[in-house]
Design an enzyme around this catalytic site. Sequence first.
Site, short mmCIF file in Angstrom:
data_model
loop_
_atom_site.label_atom_id
_atom_site.label_comp_id
_atom_site.label_asym_id
_atom_site.label_seq_id
_atom_site.Cartn_x
_atom_site.Cartn_y
_atom_site.Cartn_z
N ASP A 1 -92.84 -13.10 -7.55
CA ASP A 1 -91.81 -14.14 -7.37
C ASP A 1 -90.40 -13.58 -7.47
O ASP A 1 -89.43 -14.34 -7.56
CB ASP A 1 -92.01 -15.26 -8.39
CG ASP A 1 -91.77 -14.79 -9.81
OD1 ASP A 1 -91.60 -13.56 -10.00
OD2 ASP A 1 -91.73 -15.63 -10.72
N GLU B 1 -89.02 -11.92 -9.91
CA GLU B 1 -88.51 -11.65 -11.26
C GLU B 1 -88.56 -10.14 -11.47
O GLU B 1 -89.51 -9.48 -11.05
CB GLU B 1 -89.41 -12.30 -12.32
CG GLU B 1 -89.02 -13.70 -12.66
CD GLU B 1 -89.83 -14.25 -13.83
OE1 GLU B 1 -90.51 -13.47 -14.52
OE2 GLU B 1 -89.77 -15.47 -14.03
N HIS C 1 -60.96 -2.77 -10.92
CA HIS C 1 -59.96 -3.44 -10.07
C HIS C 1 -58.67 -3.71 -10.86
O HIS C 1 -57.57 -3.59 -10.33
CB HIS C 1 -60.55 -4.72 -9.51
CG HIS C 1 -59.59 -5.47 -8.67
ND1 HIS C 1 -59.04 -4.93 -7.53
CD2 HIS C 1 -59.05 -6.70 -8.81
CE1 HIS C 1 -58.21 -5.81 -7.00
NE2 HIS C 1 -58.20 -6.88 -7.76
N ASP D 1 -50.71 -2.77 -1.18
CA ASP D 1 -50.24 -4.05 -1.73
C ASP D 1 -49.55 -3.77 -3.07
O ASP D 1 -49.60 -2.65 -3.59
CB ASP D 1 -51.38 -5.07 -1.89
CG ASP D 1 -52.54 -4.54 -2.71
OD1 ASP D 1 -52.32 -3.69 -3.60
OD2 ASP D 1 -53.68 -4.99 -2.48
N LYS E 1 -48.38 -7.35 1.18
CA LYS E 1 -49.59 -8.01 1.71
C LYS E 1 -49.66 -9.43 1.20
O LYS E 1 -49.37 -9.69 0.04
CB LYS E 1 -50.83 -7.24 1.24
CG LYS E 1 -52.15 -7.90 1.57
CD LYS E 1 -53.35 -7.07 1.15
CE LYS E 1 -53.96 -7.56 -0.14
NZ LYS E 1 -55.20 -6.86 -0.50
N ASP F 1 -56.47 3.14 -2.40
CA ASP F 1 -56.80 1.81 -2.94
C ASP F 1 -58.10 1.90 -3.72
O ASP F 1 -58.85 2.89 -3.61
CB ASP F 1 -56.92 0.80 -1.79
CG ASP F 1 -56.60 -0.64 -2.24
OD1 ASP F 1 -56.35 -0.84 -3.45
OD2 ASP F 1 -56.60 -1.54 -1.39
N THR G 1 -57.39 -5.40 4.65
CA THR G 1 -56.18 -4.86 4.01
C THR G 1 -55.81 -3.52 4.64
O THR G 1 -54.65 -3.28 5.01
CB THR G 1 -56.44 -4.66 2.49
OG1 THR G 1 -56.77 -5.92 1.93
CG2 THR G 1 -55.24 -4.05 1.79
C1 R5P Z 1 -57.15 -5.98 -3.66
O1 R5P Z 1 -56.33 -6.23 -4.54
C2 R5P Z 1 -57.95 -4.72 -3.64
O2 R5P Z 1 -57.28 -3.65 -4.24
C3 R5P Z 1 -58.31 -4.37 -2.21
O3 R5P Z 1 -57.12 -4.12 -1.49
C4 R5P Z 1 -59.09 -5.47 -1.56
O4 R5P Z 1 -60.17 -5.85 -2.36
C5 R5P Z 1 -59.57 -5.06 -0.20
O5 R5P Z 1 -60.22 -6.14 0.41
P1 R5P Z 1 -60.43 -6.20 1.98
O6 R5P Z 1 -61.01 -4.88 2.41
O7 R5P Z 1 -61.40 -7.34 2.17
O8 R5P Z 1 -59.11 -6.49 2.60
#
Ligand code: R5P
Length: 314
Positions: free
Chosen positions: A37, A39, A134, A173, A196, A222, A230
């Site tokens: 199932d 689990e 993040h 950003d 952004k 990033d 982004t």
């Molecule tokens: C946002 O603050 C993160 O640092 C990334 O820039 C973001 O998660 C990227 O997301 P996506 O690829 O969907 O634009």
Amino acid sequence: MLDLYLFHGNSHPTLAKAVADYLRTPLRKRICDSFADKEIHVEIGENVRGRDCFVFQSVCTTPTGSVNDHLMELLILVDALRRASAKRITAVIPYYGYARQDRKDKPRVPITAKLVANVLVRAGIDRLLTMDLHAGQIQGYFDIPVDHLYPKPIFLKELEGYNSRELVIVAPDAGSAKINRSYADRLKAGFAIVDKSRYATDSSQALTLTGNVTGCDCFIIDDIVATGGTMVNAARLLKEKGARSVRAAVTHGIFAGKAYQKLADSEFEEFIVTDTIPQREDVPDIIHQVSVADLIGEAISRIHLQQSVSTLFV
Ligand code: R5P
């Protein structure tokens, strides 16, 4: 051989094996499968009484399961080790899923990154080793030691060989300005920032650029690429502003939906991503993967030997 016990869930066996190889230690025996199932069923296959145990699991979606399946596997592995009297349990989470839900940015929303921290601690972890959260403040969601690595030494190696006078490090950003500025300072390169705006969870717009990129090689750094929006928007803006070339280096490659295709069709000449999340077989040539195995392996070794890990934080 180090007297540590390294276990792994099913999300990223390749990276788990590479970390084990770096440490010259085997991946320890465990069963981690599921009942009919769905689990999750876990059994630890070795005596761990009094042992220093590490549980490796990226909390991401892969063909073997969703981010939720992998989180649950991790929790159950930790529970099993705790009940088997492990002396210390360190969760090794190269990609900490749910990290983007780190604050109440509007009414009546959860702080899921904190919820995940609570359940990990409640399951029995004694410490956490993770990478490029993040938001760095997520460390504070834990009242246990957290070792937080960045792939900076790996990315700096990739950036060697560029003429710093023609190199511009670009923050995609405002949130990533500090880390990108630190690369620019270190490399004595230029710095620029994209303004952004995110108008929905999975869509954003690159509006304006602060900084001069005309005739320069641009590198965007990033923490996460998810839909790729982004990055693709930032690259387009940089080209419009006269950049000679645009490349990127990203820690966690989620590449959701059509992100592979979007990047393959974009202005990028190269897109570097670490292997904290395994990639699908159809990964396009433009994406160049670099491994964090040695960095994570070295951190595990130092944690086990009670040595400083700060030199790895660069
Ligand atoms: C946002 O603050 C993160 O640092 C990334 O820039 C973001 O998660 C990227 O997301 P996506 O690829 O969907 O634009």
